[in-house]
Scaffold this motif. Structure first.
Motif, mmCIF file in Angstrom:
data_model
loop_
_atom_site.group_PDB
_atom_site.id
_atom_site.type_symbol
_atom_site.label_atom_id
_atom_site.label_comp_id
_atom_site.label_asym_id
_atom_site.label_seq_id
_atom_site.Cartn_x
_atom_site.Cartn_y
_atom_site.Cartn_z
ATOM 1 N N MET A 6 0.409 -1.288 0.040
ATOM 2 C CA MET A 6 -0.049 -0.119 0.018
ATOM 3 C C MET A 6 1.420 1.184 0.037
ATOM 4 O O MET A 6 0.644 2.471 -0.580
ATOM 5 C CB MET A 6 -0.852 -0.106 1.632
ATOM 6 C CG MET A 6 -1.969 -1.721 0.750
ATOM 7 S SD MET A 6 -2.922 -1.194 2.780
ATOM 8 C CE MET A 6 -4.347 0.604 2.513
ATOM 9 N N GLY A 7 1.801 0.954 0.640
ATOM 10 C CA GLY A 7 2.849 2.570 1.058
ATOM 11 C C GLY A 7 3.736 1.991 -0.338
ATOM 12 O O GLY A 7 4.075 3.816 -0.993
ATOM 13 N N VAL A 9 2.117 2.022 -4.210
ATOM 14 C CA VAL A 9 1.470 2.630 -4.250
ATOM 15 C C VAL A 9 0.852 4.271 -3.905
ATOM 16 O O VAL A 9 1.554 5.522 -4.822
ATOM 17 C CB VAL A 9 0.189 2.079 -4.416
ATOM 18 C CG1 VAL A 9 -1.264 3.262 -5.263
ATOM 19 C CG2 VAL A 9 -0.100 0.646 -4.792
ATOM 20 N N ALA A 10 0.996 4.306 -2.539
ATOM 21 C CA ALA A 10 1.103 5.589 -1.886
ATOM 22 C C ALA A 10 1.950 6.998 -2.409
ATOM 23 O O ALA A 10 2.043 8.016 -2.827
ATOM 24 C CB ALA A 10 0.623 5.832 -0.192
ATOM 25 N N MET A 13 1.905 7.585 -6.085
ATOM 26 C CA MET A 13 0.843 8.787 -5.701
ATOM 27 C C MET A 13 0.679 9.894 -5.840
ATOM 28 O O MET A 13 1.285 10.772 -6.412
ATOM 29 C CB MET A 13 -0.447 8.226 -5.165
ATOM 30 C CG MET A 13 -1.308 9.096 -5.098
ATOM 31 S SD MET A 13 -3.131 8.265 -4.073
ATOM 32 C CE MET A 13 -3.973 9.931 -4.258
ATOM 33 N N ALA A 39 1.646 9.131 -12.062
ATOM 34 C CA ALA A 39 2.284 8.158 -10.957
ATOM 35 C C ALA A 39 1.908 6.350 -11.384
ATOM 36 O O ALA A 39 2.980 5.976 -11.468
ATOM 37 C CB ALA A 39 1.353 8.053 -9.889
ATOM 38 N N MET A 43 5.379 3.904 -12.253
ATOM 39 C CA MET A 43 5.280 3.183 -11.234
ATOM 40 C C MET A 43 5.283 1.500 -11.937
ATOM 41 O O MET A 43 5.868 0.859 -11.913
ATOM 42 C CB MET A 43 3.595 2.426 -10.549
ATOM 43 C CG MET A 43 3.226 1.881 -9.615
ATOM 44 S SD MET A 43 1.948 1.442 -8.631
ATOM 45 C CE MET A 43 0.783 -0.361 -9.405
ATOM 46 N N ILE A 65 -0.705 -4.551 -2.729
ATOM 47 C CA ILE A 65 -1.456 -3.835 -3.701
ATOM 48 C C ILE A 65 -2.791 -4.266 -4.943
ATOM 49 O O ILE A 65 -3.798 -3.123 -4.921
ATOM 50 C CB ILE A 65 -0.131 -4.181 -4.874
ATOM 51 C CG1 ILE A 65 0.774 -3.711 -4.255
ATOM 52 C CG2 ILE A 65 -0.913 -3.140 -6.311
ATOM 53 C CD1 ILE A 65 2.169 -3.564 -4.980
ATOM 54 N N LEU A 68 -5.699 -3.027 -3.201
ATOM 55 C CA LEU A 68 -6.334 -1.933 -3.478
ATOM 56 C C LEU A 68 -7.313 -1.758 -5.043
ATOM 57 O O LEU A 68 -8.444 -0.975 -5.249
ATOM 58 C CB LEU A 68 -5.406 -0.602 -4.065
ATOM 59 C CG LEU A 68 -4.224 -0.098 -2.197
ATOM 60 C CD1 LEU A 68 -3.507 0.787 -2.488
ATOM 61 C CD2 LEU A 68 -5.462 0.076 -1.369
#
Lengths: 118, 256
Positions: A6-7, A9-10, A13, A39, A43, A65, A68
């Motif tokens: 999750m981090g 992807v964050a 972003m 972004a 990625m 990931i 999400l």
């Protein structure tokens, strides 16, 4: 750990949003121009680079990931539920025709442009 | 005692109530689609349900944020869950499955489709405005900008100093586009060949409304979402750049 996914992807972003804002200032439009696209692009480049060097994500990181991505459609449903649908209908004929013809016309341009790909 | 407990419960901005509501919508629409023997329309049904709830919310409250104007869903409820922050966060996560070679293949045509998409929508929107009797160049440009997206409309209208009524029409035109895209895409996908990464990028570039494209593709072929979203995200920026400048100059030279 899932939170690392999750981090991950964050991080992209935030990076994209920052670059998008620089682009917005540069173009004089303000706001965030294409931050989401930037972004995603960075990625994709990073993931492909890591995979080419044989460095795969750990399954639990990957789960973060994928979690999400799986929430994506429900979030679109929530987004639909907060649109100003009444406003769109109240915009009258000019709004419905302008928006409607532009949408349907653009859809029929898809096959024409898709053929250009070479 | 019970009513007091209920009132204090419903008075809180519950993200959890909204998650439960969305889960319920997804569950019911999935069941209906299985009963109809068309499982792939489940997402489209769920999105349409969301739009219907937004309509009800708007009618009941008179507000502009659909269901998010109803107090138990406001603030950190549907407002947060359906807001642009989580939307962008989850869209970006879908890039994880994207193959670099697909992007390279569709890159140039994606850029072309962005330019064609903005110009086409602007021309159509402006032509409709003129056909329905608008003659002021700033007003025509603003309505044309609304047909690009509901963000380009107000940005253009504010820059050109038109009345708030015209800005409202331009926002409405953009909303019509966004909603129609979500509803129509699943039904039109086969007809326009929307079944591969290249056509998804072209589609994102031509239509451009991020919510519409995301919703439309989610209901059609979820694996294509990242490709469409990637081009669509540049569309509004391009629109706010060229419509109030070049677009206005062209419309003014036609009308004067």
């Amino acid at each position: 750990m899932e939170i690392i996914g999750m981090g991950f992807v964050a991080f992209f972003m935030l990076l994209g949003s920052f670059l998008g804002r620089i682009l917005g200032q540069f173009l004089g439009t303000g706001g965030d121009v294409g931050g989401v696209g930037l972004a995603m692009l960075f990625m994709v480049l990073t993931v492909n680079y890591l995979e080419n060097r044989g460095r795969m994500f750990k399954p639990r990181t990957e789960n973060g990931i994928k979690f999400l991505s799986a929430l994506y459609i429900p979030i679109i449903v929530a987004m639909a539920a907060r649109l100003n649908v009444v406003g769109a209908i109240n915009g009258g004929l000019v709004a419905i025709l302008a928006g409607g013809i532009a949408t349907i016309g653009a859809m029929f341009l898809v096959p024409l442009l898709s053929k250009l790909k070479k | 005692m019970l009513t007091a407990a209920f009132n204090s419960f419903a008075g809180a901005d519950h993200l959890i109530i909204s998650i439960a509501l969305i889960a319920l919508i997804m569950f019911i629409t999935k069941k209906i689609s299985i009963m109809l023997g068309e499982e792939r329309i489940a997402s489209a049904l769920a999105i349409i349900t969301g739009l219907v709830l937004a309509f009800i919310g708007g009618k009941v409250t008179g507000g502009s944020s659909g269901l998010a104007d109803i107090s138990i869903f406001s603030g950190a409820g549907i407002g947060l869950l359906g807001g642009s922050m989580l939307r962008d966060y989850t869209i970006i996560s879908t890039a994880y499955g994207v193959k670099l070679k697909n992007l390279k293949k569709a890159g140039p045509v994606g850029v072309i489709s962005l330019l064609v998409g903005v110009i086409f929508s602007f021309i159509v929107g402006s032509a409709v405005a003129m056909a329905l009797g608008y003659t002021d160049p700033a007003e025509v440009t603003t309505i044309g900008a609304g047909a690009v997206t509901f963000i380009v409309g107000p940005v253009t209208g504010t820059a050109l100093g038109v009345s708030s009524e015209i800005i409202a029409i331009s926002v409405a035109a953009g909303l019509v586009k966004s909603i129609m895209t979500m509803v129509i895409t699943p039904f039109i996908a086969d007809l326009v060949g929307l079944d591969n990464p290249t056509s998804a990028m072209v589609y994102g570039g031509l239509i451009g409304t991020t919510s519409g494209v995301a919703g439309g593709l989610a209901a059609t072929a979820p694996e294509l979402v990242p490709y469409g979203a990637m081009t669509a995200t540049f569309y509004t920026g391009l629109g706010t750049l060229i419509v109030p400048s070049v677009g206005f100059i062209i419309i003014r030279s036609i009308l004067l």
